[in-house]
Motif scaffolding. Structure first.
Motif, PDB file in Angstrom:
ATOM      1  N   THR A 192       8.491   7.899   4.528  1.00 30.75           N
ATOM      2  CA  THR A 192       7.116   7.471   4.782  1.00 30.75           C
ATOM      3  C   THR A 192       7.053   6.746   6.106  1.00 30.75           C
ATOM      4  N   ASN A 193       6.086   7.066   6.916  1.00 31.44           N
ATOM      5  CA  ASN A 193       5.961   6.427   8.209  1.00 31.44           C
ATOM      6  C   ASN A 193       5.636   4.954   8.060  1.00 31.44           C
ATOM      7  N   ALA A 194       6.143   4.163   9.005  1.00 29.60           N
ATOM      8  CA  ALA A 194       5.828   2.733   9.009  1.00 29.60           C
ATOM      9  C   ALA A 194       4.392   2.540   9.427  1.00 29.60           C
ATOM     10  N   LEU A 195       3.782   1.530   8.870  1.00 29.64           N
ATOM     11  CA  LEU A 195       2.410   1.174   9.231  1.00 29.64           C
ATOM     12  C   LEU A 195       2.414  -0.203   9.851  1.00 29.64           C
ATOM     13  N   SER A 196       1.558  -0.424  10.793  1.00 27.51           N
ATOM     14  CA  SER A 196       1.423  -1.738  11.416  1.00 27.51           C
ATOM     15  C   SER A 196       0.557  -2.616  10.541  1.00 27.51           C
ATOM     16  N   PRO A 197       0.586  -3.973  10.759  1.00 19.71           N
ATOM     17  CA  PRO A 197      -0.258  -4.854   9.959  1.00 19.71           C
ATOM     18  C   PRO A 197      -1.728  -4.500  10.053  1.00 19.71           C
ATOM     19  N   GLU A 198      -2.163  -3.938  11.171  1.00 20.69           N
ATOM     20  CA  GLU A 198      -3.578  -3.614  11.319  1.00 20.69           C
ATOM     21  C   GLU A 198      -3.989  -2.456  10.417  1.00 20.69           C
ATOM     22  N   ASN A 199      -3.015  -1.646  10.000  1.00 19.08           N
ATOM     23  CA  ASN A 199      -3.340  -0.448   9.230  1.00 19.08           C
ATOM     24  C   ASN A 199      -3.067  -0.588   7.744  1.00 19.08           C
ATOM     25  N   SER A 200      -2.691  -1.753   7.302  1.00 22.24           N
ATOM     26  CA  SER A 200      -2.448  -1.925   5.874  1.00 22.24           C
ATOM     27  C   SER A 200      -2.908  -3.308   5.463  1.00 22.24           C
ATOM     28  N   GLY A 201      -3.261  -3.448   4.184  1.00 26.62           N
ATOM     29  CA  GLY A 201      -3.698  -4.746   3.681  1.00 26.62           C
ATOM     30  C   GLY A 201      -3.309  -4.887   2.240  1.00 26.62           C
ATOM     31  N   ALA A 202      -3.436  -6.086   1.707  1.00 22.28           N
ATOM     32  CA  ALA A 202      -3.082  -6.331   0.315  1.00 22.28           C
ATOM     33  C   ALA A 202      -4.025  -7.350  -0.275  1.00 22.28           C
ATOM     34  N   SER A 203      -4.230  -7.240  -1.563  1.00 21.81           N
ATOM     35  CA  SER A 203      -4.990  -8.258  -2.286  1.00 21.81           C
ATOM     36  C   SER A 203      -4.284  -8.514  -3.592  1.00 21.81           C
ATOM     37  N   VAL A 204      -4.558  -9.650  -4.205  1.00 25.77           N
ATOM     38  CA  VAL A 204      -3.877 -10.046  -5.428  1.00 25.77           C
ATOM     39  C   VAL A 204      -4.904 -10.349  -6.494  1.00 25.77           C
ATOM     40  N   VAL A 261      -0.417  -6.702  -6.782  1.00 24.62           N
ATOM     41  CA  VAL A 261      -0.577  -6.607  -5.333  1.00 24.62           C
ATOM     42  C   VAL A 261      -1.145  -5.228  -5.008  1.00 24.62           C
ATOM     43  N   ARG A 262      -2.166  -5.200  -4.167  1.00 32.94           N
ATOM     44  CA  ARG A 262      -2.804  -3.937  -3.781  1.00 32.94           C
ATOM     45  C   ARG A 262      -2.701  -3.747  -2.275  1.00 32.94           C
ATOM     46  N   TRP A 263      -2.469  -2.506  -1.866  1.00 26.86           N
ATOM     47  CA  TRP A 263      -2.392  -2.183  -0.451  1.00 26.86           C
ATOM     48  C   TRP A 263      -2.794  -0.715  -0.264  1.00 26.86           C
ATOM     49  N   THR A 264      -2.903  -0.316   0.982  1.00 26.49           N
ATOM     50  CA  THR A 264      -3.259   1.063   1.310  1.00 26.49           C
ATOM     51  C   THR A 264      -2.063   1.756   1.946  1.00 26.49           C
ATOM     52  N   GLU A 265      -1.764   2.965   1.474  1.00 25.61           N
ATOM     53  CA  GLU A 265      -0.612   3.720   1.972  1.00 25.61           C
ATOM     54  C   GLU A 265      -1.008   5.179   2.145  1.00 25.61           C
ATOM     55  N   ASP A 266      -0.870   5.687   3.364  1.00 27.13           N
ATOM     56  CA  ASP A 266      -1.278   7.065   3.666  1.00 27.13           C
ATOM     57  C   ASP A 266      -2.721   7.322   3.234  1.00 27.13           C
ATOM     58  N   GLY A 267      -3.563   6.315   3.438  1.00 28.32           N
ATOM     59  CA  GLY A 267      -4.970   6.455   3.111  1.00 28.32           C
ATOM     60  C   GLY A 267      -5.300   6.338   1.642  1.00 28.32           C
ATOM     61  N   PRO A 305       2.366 -11.906  -2.444  1.00 25.30           N
ATOM     62  CA  PRO A 305       1.951 -11.854  -1.037  1.00 25.30           C
ATOM     63  C   PRO A 305       0.478 -11.513  -0.892  1.00 25.30           C
ATOM     64  N   ALA A 306      -0.170 -12.190   0.038  1.00 21.89           N
ATOM     65  CA  ALA A 306      -1.578 -11.917   0.314  1.00 21.89           C
ATOM     66  C   ALA A 306      -1.744 -10.795   1.326  1.00 21.89           C
ATOM     67  N   GLU A 307      -0.702 -10.537   2.092  1.00 21.49           N
ATOM     68  CA  GLU A 307      -0.763  -9.473   3.097  1.00 21.49           C
ATOM     69  C   GLU A 307       0.542  -8.697   3.087  1.00 21.49           C
ATOM     70  N   VAL A 308       0.450  -7.384   3.027  1.00 24.89           N
ATOM     71  CA  VAL A 308       1.623  -6.514   2.987  1.00 24.89           C
ATOM     72  C   VAL A 308       1.489  -5.458   4.073  1.00 24.89           C
ATOM     73  N   ARG A 366      10.111   1.033   3.212  1.00 25.66           N
ATOM     74  CA  ARG A 366       9.937   2.443   2.883  1.00 25.66           C
ATOM     75  C   ARG A 366      10.971   3.305   3.594  1.00 25.66           C
ATOM     76  N   GLY A 367      12.164   2.751   3.818  1.00 22.77           N
ATOM     77  CA  GLY A 367      13.203   3.507   4.503  1.00 22.77           C
ATOM     78  C   GLY A 367      14.493   3.563   3.711  1.00 22.77           C
ATOM     79  N   ASP A 368      15.603   3.690   4.435  1.00 22.55           N
ATOM     80  CA  ASP A 368      16.932   3.799   3.841  1.00 22.55           C
ATOM     81  C   ASP A 368      17.365   2.442   3.267  1.00 22.55           C
ATOM     82  N   PHE A 369      17.903   2.450   2.055  1.00 20.91           N
ATOM     83  CA  PHE A 369      18.254   1.197   1.390  1.00 20.91           C
ATOM     84  C   PHE A 369      19.326   0.439   2.156  1.00 20.91           C
TER      85      PHE A 369
END
Length: 406
Positions: A2-14, A38-44, A60-63, A88-91
């Motif tokens: 999965t591609n990395a997302l920047s903080p501007e492109n993802s968010g989270a709520s609790v 925790v809620r966030w957006t991934e690949d739309g 966390p309030a922001e992911v 979201r990468g190699d362990f």
């Protein structure tokens, strides 16, 4: 990947979750508060997972989603800003990133040496808490059934089942640091800790303090027994002291602890060693009902606030357990009974308790000292000259105080 997302492109709520998760299987359980989600957006797409933290860290309030392309410097900046990073990468790369992040935290500019040992102790505790918070912001996702959703990930199902209990029916977010602790605890549980006084191994469970400081066990193995009839083991933990007493021929032992994990751990160890039929385990704060000719207690030795489940075996805020043990001891000793208090003097050496605190507390509780057996520490930190508390640790003495009623 999965591609990395920047903080501007993802968010989270609790928000509160509708279901609670059992902490550990095969042990007494109590009601568990509902886990946050925790809620966030991934690949739309909207994503969610329950939040789990054994040390009580808030959800966390922001992911932001990250992978192998994230540099350690960028991870440090995100963690310093309070942003959680969902890996979201190699362990194996995530472990390397965590180590690199730790080196950057450890390399932060430190204040000059504190003026007193007590101040240095408090400063060291703040550093450790800051380090834990920073490293705790690198997260992984556990799928239902405790499977790890990372490339080249190990099988963590057994370790998570031992630590957390029955698998959750939804995905769970945990810090990578905590998960590595869960895996390490599972290995300790499998291998066990050699206890020369027993000629056997004790197998600590997750969240139960390991008896790696064997000097206090040796004191209990050497002190003269006042009775072979009955003993109380207060705060049994892994059950190691109850096992030593049973091996020394004490016919009946009542071991107490308020932590269900500890009671399950003690039961497993005592049954494995063949002493289970002589030891009754009771979940209670300090004492069981009745009196005994021998009462044994190895309480936490530093009067400070715990920061994790394991800390409860070391830190006793305001010396609450120590004072309660002494104040109530007379009501649980037989007329000629004897108590063994096993405790380090590190608190006095650090200036966290005044010199002479224990003799004064004994007298105030109507107790008299029969004898005192001392030993020096053998654990590695006592010889670590890079430890900011080295001077106090190097001089530390652990004592078994033999007490009776006045």
């Amino acid at each position: 990947m999965t591609n990395a997302l920047s903080p501007e492109n993802s968010g989270a709520s609790v928000e509160p979750s509708a279901t609670a998760t059992e902490l550990v299987t095969n042990r007494p359980t109590a009601a568990v508060p509902a886990a946050p989600v925790v809620r966030w957006t991934e690949d739309g797409q909207a994503q969610s997972a329950a939040w789990r933290s054994e040390n009580g860290s808030p959800a966390p309030a922001e992911v932001t989603l990250v992978d192998d392309r994230l540099t350690a410097d960028a991870a440090y900046r995100l963690a310093a800003a309070g942003t959680a990073m969902l890996w979201r990468g190699d362990f194996h790369n995530s472990r390397q990133l965590l180590q690199a992040l730790g080196r950057r935290v450890d390399g932060e500019r430190r204040a000059r040496c504190a003026p007193t040992p007590a101040a240095e102790f408090l400063a060291d505790r703040r550093r450790q808490a800051h380090r834990a918070a920073m490293l705790g912001r690198l997260l992984v996702r556990l799928e239902p059934g405790w499977t790890l959703s990372s490339l080249r990930a190990p099988d963590v199902r057994r370790a998570c089942d031992q630590a957390y209990g029955a698998p959750a029916s939804t995905a769970t977010l945990v810090s990578l640091r905590e998960l590595l602790g869960v895996l390490g605890a599972s290995e300790w549980r499998r291998k066990g800790v050699d206890i020369p006084a027993l000629g056997a191994r004790i197998h600590p469970h997750y969240g139960v303090f390991s008896p790696v400081r064997g000097e206090y066990v040796d004191l209990v193995a050497a002190a003269p027994l006042p009775s072979h009839r009955l003993a109380f083991d207060i705060g049994t933990g892994t059950g190691v002291l109850a096992a030593v007493l049973a091996q020394r021929g004490v016919q009946s032992i009542v071991a107490t602890d308020q932590d269900p994990r500890a009671l399950a751990c003690a039961r497993a160890n005592l049954d494995r060693l063949g002493h289970g039929d002589r030891v009754e385990l009771i979940r209670t704060d300090l004492y069981p009902p009745g009196r005994a000719p021998l009462v044994v207690c190895n309480p936490p030795w530093l009067p400070a606030k715990p920061q994790s489940p394991l800390d409860h075996a070391v830190y006793d805020p305001g010396s609450r357990m120590l004072r309660a043990f002494l104040d109530r001891l007379g009501k649980h000793l037989t007329a000629e009974g004897e108590a063994w208090l096993i405790i380090s003097d590190l608190a006095e050496r650090l200036g966290l308790r005044p010199d002479g605190y224990l003799p004064t507390a004994f007298e105030a509780s109507g107790l008299r000292v029969i004898d005192r057996l001392d030993t020096r520490p053998r654990h590695p930190r006592a010889a670590d000259q890079d430890d900011p508390l080295h001077a106090a640790r190097a001089g530390e003495i652990t004592s078994l105080w033999r007490l009776t009623r006045n």
